[in-house]
Write a protein that holds these residues in place. Structure first.
Motif, PDB file in Angstrom:
ATOM      1  N   SER A  31      -1.915 -17.422  -2.594  1.00 59.24           N
ATOM      2  CA  SER A  31      -2.371 -18.845  -2.055  1.00 59.24           C
ATOM      3  C   SER A  31      -4.307 -18.779  -1.002  1.00 59.24           C
ATOM      4  CB  SER A  31      -1.926 -19.468  -1.492  1.00 59.24           C
ATOM      5  OG  SER A  31      -2.405 -21.017  -1.914  1.00 59.24           O
ATOM      6  N   ASP A  32      -3.701 -17.405  -0.324  1.00 58.95           N
ATOM      7  CA  ASP A  32      -4.636 -17.301   1.191  1.00 58.95           C
ATOM      8  C   ASP A  32      -5.777 -16.267   0.277  1.00 58.95           C
ATOM      9  OD1 ASP A  32      -3.029 -18.091   2.713  1.00 58.95           O
ATOM     10  OD2 ASP A  32      -2.234 -15.292   3.490  1.00 58.95           O
ATOM     11  N   LEU A  33      -6.263 -15.855  -0.561  1.00 53.60           N
ATOM     12  CA  LEU A  33      -6.828 -15.456  -1.362  1.00 53.60           C
ATOM     13  C   LEU A  33      -8.289 -15.938  -2.019  1.00 53.60           C
ATOM     14  CD1 LEU A  33      -5.736 -11.406  -2.693  1.00 53.60           C
ATOM     15  CD2 LEU A  33      -7.100 -11.996  -0.632  1.00 53.60           C
TER      16      LEU A  33
ATOM     17  N   ILE B  10       0.980  -0.573  -0.610  1.00 49.24           N
ATOM     18  CA  ILE B  10      -0.044  -0.145   0.038  1.00 49.24           C
ATOM     19  C   ILE B  10       0.903   1.123  -0.373  1.00 49.24           C
ATOM     20  CG2 ILE B  10      -1.346   1.545   1.631  1.00 49.24           C
ATOM     21  CD1 ILE B  10      -3.241  -1.820   2.551  1.00 49.24           C
TER      22      ILE B  10
ATOM     23  N   ASN C 182      -8.288  -7.911  -2.610  1.00 47.02           N
ATOM     24  CA  ASN C 182      -6.684  -7.471  -3.309  1.00 47.02           C
ATOM     25  C   ASN C 182      -5.701  -7.439  -2.408  1.00 47.02           C
ATOM     26  OD1 ASN C 182      -4.301  -5.684  -4.297  1.00 47.02           O
ATOM     27  ND2 ASN C 182      -4.692  -4.181  -3.538  1.00 47.02           N
ATOM     28  N   ALA C 183      -4.031  -8.416  -3.121  1.00 44.87           N
ATOM     29  CA  ALA C 183      -3.291  -8.949  -2.408  1.00 44.87           C
ATOM     30  C   ALA C 183      -2.380  -7.795  -1.973  1.00 44.87           C
ATOM     31  CB  ALA C 183      -3.114 -10.005  -2.337  1.00 44.87           C
ATOM     32  N   HIS C 184      -1.997  -7.061  -1.122  1.00 47.61           N
ATOM     33  CA  HIS C 184      -0.893  -6.454  -1.093  1.00 47.61           C
ATOM     34  C   HIS C 184       0.433  -6.671  -0.803  1.00 47.61           C
ATOM     35  CE1 HIS C 184      -2.630  -2.190  -1.727  1.00 47.61           C
ATOM     36  NE2 HIS C 184      -3.777  -2.935  -1.120  1.00 47.61           N
TER      37      HIS C 184
ATOM     38  N   ASN D 278       4.238  -6.996   0.707  1.00 44.37           N
ATOM     39  CA  ASN D 278       5.519  -5.771   0.944  1.00 44.37           C
ATOM     40  C   ASN D 278       6.673  -6.476   0.115  1.00 44.37           C
ATOM     41  OD1 ASN D 278       3.630  -4.380   3.142  1.00 44.37           O
ATOM     42  ND2 ASN D 278       4.361  -5.950   4.265  1.00 44.37           N
ATOM     43  N   PHE D 279       7.045  -7.446   0.171  1.00 47.06           N
ATOM     44  CA  PHE D 279       7.851  -7.704  -0.760  1.00 47.06           C
ATOM     45  C   PHE D 279       7.177  -8.465  -1.896  1.00 47.06           C
ATOM     46  CE2 PHE D 279       9.467  -6.580   2.390  1.00 47.06           C
ATOM     47  CZ  PHE D 279      11.048  -5.385   2.460  1.00 47.06           C
ATOM     48  N   PRO D 280       7.983  -9.012  -3.397  1.00 41.90           N
ATOM     49  CA  PRO D 280       7.240  -9.478  -4.250  1.00 41.90           C
ATOM     50  C   PRO D 280       7.215 -11.008  -3.574  1.00 41.90           C
ATOM     51  CG  PRO D 280       8.651  -8.600  -5.839  1.00 41.90           C
ATOM     52  CD  PRO D 280       8.786  -7.765  -4.146  1.00 41.90           C
ATOM     53  N   THR D 281       8.838 -11.820  -2.703  1.00 43.24           N
ATOM     54  CA  THR D 281       8.418 -13.162  -2.494  1.00 43.24           C
ATOM     55  C   THR D 281       7.211 -14.082  -1.512  1.00 43.24           C
ATOM     56  OG1 THR D 281       9.585 -12.007  -0.440  1.00 43.24           O
ATOM     57  CG2 THR D 281      11.456 -13.774  -1.952  1.00 43.24           C
TER      58      THR D 281
ATOM     59  N   ILE E 297       3.341 -15.484  -3.589  1.00 39.86           N
ATOM     60  CA  ILE E 297       2.776 -17.083  -4.255  1.00 39.86           C
ATOM     61  C   ILE E 297       1.723 -17.292  -2.639  1.00 39.86           C
ATOM     62  CG2 ILE E 297       4.468 -18.152  -2.928  1.00 39.86           C
ATOM     63  CD1 ILE E 297       4.146 -20.039  -4.997  1.00 39.86           C
ATOM     64  N   ASP E 298       2.464 -16.610  -0.937  1.00 38.76           N
ATOM     65  CA  ASP E 298       1.310 -17.444  -0.204  1.00 38.76           C
ATOM     66  C   ASP E 298       0.464 -16.396   0.155  1.00 38.76           C
ATOM     67  OD1 ASP E 298       2.928 -19.040   0.623  1.00 38.76           O
ATOM     68  OD2 ASP E 298       4.482 -17.972   1.713  1.00 38.76           O
ATOM     69  N   LYS E 299       0.646 -14.947  -0.680  1.00 40.11           N
ATOM     70  CA  LYS E 299      -1.153 -14.350  -0.063  1.00 40.11           C
ATOM     71  C   LYS E 299      -2.085 -14.096  -1.702  1.00 40.11           C
ATOM     72  CE  LYS E 299       1.092 -10.702   2.067  1.00 40.11           C
ATOM     73  NZ  LYS E 299       0.670  -8.893   2.937  1.00 40.11           N
TER      74      LYS E 299
ATOM     75  N   ALA F 214     -10.058 -18.031   0.022  1.00 43.50           N
ATOM     76  CA  ALA F 214     -10.933 -17.062   0.711  1.00 43.50           C
ATOM     77  C   ALA F 214     -11.934 -16.802   0.025  1.00 43.50           C
ATOM     78  CB  ALA F 214     -10.181 -15.973   1.178  1.00 43.50           C
TER      79      ALA F 214
END
Lengths: 380, 320
Positions: free
Chosen positions: A222-224, A182, A208-210, A212-215, A218-220, A227
């Motif tokens: 996956s979470d979305l 953000i 929307n997944a924000h 903080n780092f491109p790494t 994948i996890d963000k 959901a």
């Protein structure tokens, strides 16, 4: 003492020969070039790289290629801000102190604009901006500066908007987006553009997944995806973030039911495009090529002014849309090769084309397409 | 009762915590119409937790020595490149060999610096972080100059980032970490040095050689984290300006949380649970609609505080 004299003499002779050689080379180069290429004064150009990722390095490479096309003897240096305002400011100051003739400045940190103006004025260094446009209330301040050459960049909101329109047109109803942190104005605007167009088309952006780092992508992602099992479209604000989303889709076995839209495609995503699972945009390196020509024209003593006689501030250019149909051409013209040939770049340089004006830039913006680039490449 | 023998501790509170998590997961699953307890979602969470666990196990040895190494994230980036390049050349075996070899080399370099330079480990780690980041950025730059990108692992070689390969590596890693940390002379020596180097030396522990062997062991765990990450993500871009620290946030949070639970459960065994717990928190927050980038991180921070308070319940002295 005698030895010292011999060494000094040898040194002087070497320097003299080098100097003669340099002049001769420049004259030779000048004579080889088209009419008007008599001014071969090399410039030393500084470039601000926002950080190190593939697209930003690609833009840097194309800007450097443009500078070297103008004159192979031009000097080139750059700093990486590593996505930090402080490093951007200190890096620019270091380059100004080192005596660069011109600066290509990424305008992403709008809070730094006044500082950059002051620094360039104090150093007497001309600067051009690209990548992110100045805020509306900064344009007059910029134009009041003798050192400001102009701004040339893509329409950041439009980048997301045109993909949002396509997503809605293709029947997307529920979408997710993934972007940087953000406050990354560029990403925020792209996501806002996609959301606006998608929702105008009757769809709904539900998350929307924000990152903080491109790494984290994948996890963000996956979470979305967990959901929102009803999602049928996703938008990535960059290729890096989109790759994370694509991998997450594979892990969730949803590549066949979710269509992906991506800003700033790279070649590793092209297989997804070719398979018809992704549509993306690309070709924004053109903004840095043309911004660089604005700076080089100014250094050559021929600043390009817009129709109102002011330094141009243009954020109208929209990137190319890449689909399964034109993915191969895009890869060939924009990734395997420089998007602009030397001849194409020279058409925008007063040194080689005395008729160049803002109309040429406007024509480029109005007619920017893959077909047009191919046509111009073939003609040059 | 040996402190090293984790199973002899009072494990009941930890078991109750795990049961509470399971009940919570079931409740969330029911409220949100079966979104949480799906096979794909749980599998994705477990694999993320497994990757974080390997780095966390490496950090267990580093922390036991009372050291702090901030270069692990940057080292993992280089390990990823070595693993990917060798993997694309010779297949899954190359992924493993490249990752572990690079991990051992880099961590051995670090521990040699710790052992011989006499400078604080966090300073040395910070310096090495910048060096490794620069090396990774240079590699990316060279690749780009040649019209390529940083390595993208071929999908067919990514078996260690997915089931069942990831679970097999996990089983081997957990066993090795447990034995090395709790049951080997190395683990005992490491904790002795961490507690009091002077006494450890008086006891006849050869500190420099122990440090270097620890570096080698750490390198194997960090190397495993690297090749599994490459297998899971396929590509990781070079990061500069200490951005690689982002890679070590999850494992660091995992170790810190596991240390909170250490009074109830062996550190090595609790690490995978704590890693899973952290990823579950993020996942559940996404499912209930908490926005990422702000509130999710704040809620995670609060959760860590709450767990810390629970773990310190009954402690009378001031905790520093």
């Amino acid at each position: 003492m005698k030895k010292m004299s011999i060494v000094l003499l040898a040194l002087l002779l070497t320097l003299s020969l080098a100097a003669c050689g340099g002049d001769g080379g420049q004259q030779e180069a000048a004579s080889d070039d088209a009419a008007g290429a008599e001014d071969s004064t090399p410039y030393h150009i500084g470039f601000t790289l926002l950080g190190t990722d593939w697209v930003l390095n690609y833009m840097r490479t194309e800007a450097e290629y443009t500078v070297m096309t103008e004159n192979a003897d031009n000097g080139w240096e750059y700093i990486s801000a590593d996505f930090s305002t402080d490093k951007m400011q200190s890096g620019v100051q270091s380059m100004l102190s080192s005596g660069i003739d011109g600066l290509i400045y990424s305008g992403i940190y709008t809070t730094l604009t006044s500082t950059i103006i002051e620094g360039c004025e104090a150093a007497g260094t001309a600067f051009v901006m690209s990548e992110f446009p100045p805020l509306d209330d900064q344009i007059e301040e910029l134009r009041a500066s003798d050192q400001f050459v102009g701004y040339f960049g893509a329409n950041v909101f439009g980048q997301g908007y045109q993909l949002g329109e396509i997503a809605a047109r293709q029947g997307g109803t529920v979408a997710l987006t993934i972007s940087g942190p953000i406050g990354d104005t560029s990403h925020d605007l792209r996501v806002a553009g996609f959301t606006a167009a998608f929702e105008e088309g009757g769809g709904k952006v539900v998350g929307n997944a924000h990152c903080n780092f491109p790494t984290e992508a994948i996890d963000k992602s996956s979470d979305l995806l967990a959901a929102h099992p009803d999602v049928d479209a996703v938008y990535g604000a960059t290729g890096v973030h989109t790759l994370g989303m694509v991998n997450a889709l594979k892990n969730h076995n949803r590549t066949d039911t979710v269509k992906v839209y991506c800003t700033e495609l790279d070649s590793d995503l092209l297989p997804e495009v070719r398979a018809g699972r992704m549509i993306g945009d690309g070709g924004t390196a053109a903004e840095f090529v043309l911004a660089t020509t604005l700076l080089l024209n100014r250094l050559a003593g021929h600043p390009i002014l817009d129709d109102d006689g002011k330094q141009p501030v243009s954020d109208e250019m929209l990137p190319l849309i890449v689909t399964a149909e034109n993915a191969d051409s895009f890869e060939k013209e924009f990734i395997d090769e420089h998007p602009f040939t030397e001849a194409m770049i020279k058409k925008f340089l007063w040194k080689y084309n005395k008729d160049v004006s803002w109309a040429d830039y406007q024509d480029f913006i109005d007619n920017y397409s893959l077909d047009r680039i191919i046509e111009q490449k073939n003609a040059s | 009762m040996s402190l090293a023998g984790g199973f002899k501790k009072n494990v009941l509170p930890f078991v109750l915590l795990i049961l509470a998590i399971i009940v919570f997961a079931v409740v969330v699953n029911v409220i949100f119409e079966g979104k949480f307890l799906t096979a794909t979602n749980i599998n994705a969470l477990c694999i993320s937790a497994i990757i974080a666990s390997f780095s966390a196990w490496g950090y267990c040895f580093i922390f036991a020595l009372n050291y702090m190494d901030l270069s692990v994230g940057a080292a993992i980036t280089l390990i990823i490149y070595a693993s990917g390049e060798l993997g694309n050349l010779i297949g899954p075996a190359g992924v493993v060999i490249g990752g572990i070899a690079a991990g051992v080399i880099l961590m051995t370099i670090n521990f040699n610096i710790f052992a011989w330079s006499k400078i604080p480990s966090w300073v040395a780690g910070l310096g090495m972080c910048l060096v490794y980041e620069a090396a990774a950025a240079k590699y990316a730059d060279i690749m780009q100059q040649n019209g390529k990108y940083v390595v993208l692992l071929k999908e067919e070689y990514s078996i260690f980032g997915h089931a069942p390969g990831a679970y097999i590596v996990f089983a081997v890693g957990l066993t090795a970490a447990y034995i090395l940390y709790n049951r080997s002379s190395l683990g005992i020596n490491v904790r002795s040095i961490g507690n009091n180097p002077a006494i450890a030396k008086a006891m006849g522990i050869r500190i420099p050689s122990t440090l270097i062997i620890t570096g080698l062991v750490c390198g194997i765990f960090i190397g495993c984290a690297g090749f599994m990450k490459e297998s899971y993500m396929l590509r990781v871009y070079a990061m500069t300006g200490l951005s690689s620290l982002s890679i070590i946030f999850p494992p660091l949070a995992t170790v810190l949380l596991a240390q909170v639970f250490e009074r109830w459960m062996n550190l090595i065994i609790s690490i995978p649970f704590c890693a899973l717990l952290i990823y579950i928190i993020y996942n559940v927050l996404s499912i209930i609609g908490v926005p990422s980038g702000t509130l999710q991180e704040a809620v995670l921070g609060l959760c860590v505080l709450v767990f810390g308070v629970i773990a310190q319940k009954g402690t009378r002295e001031v905790v520093k």
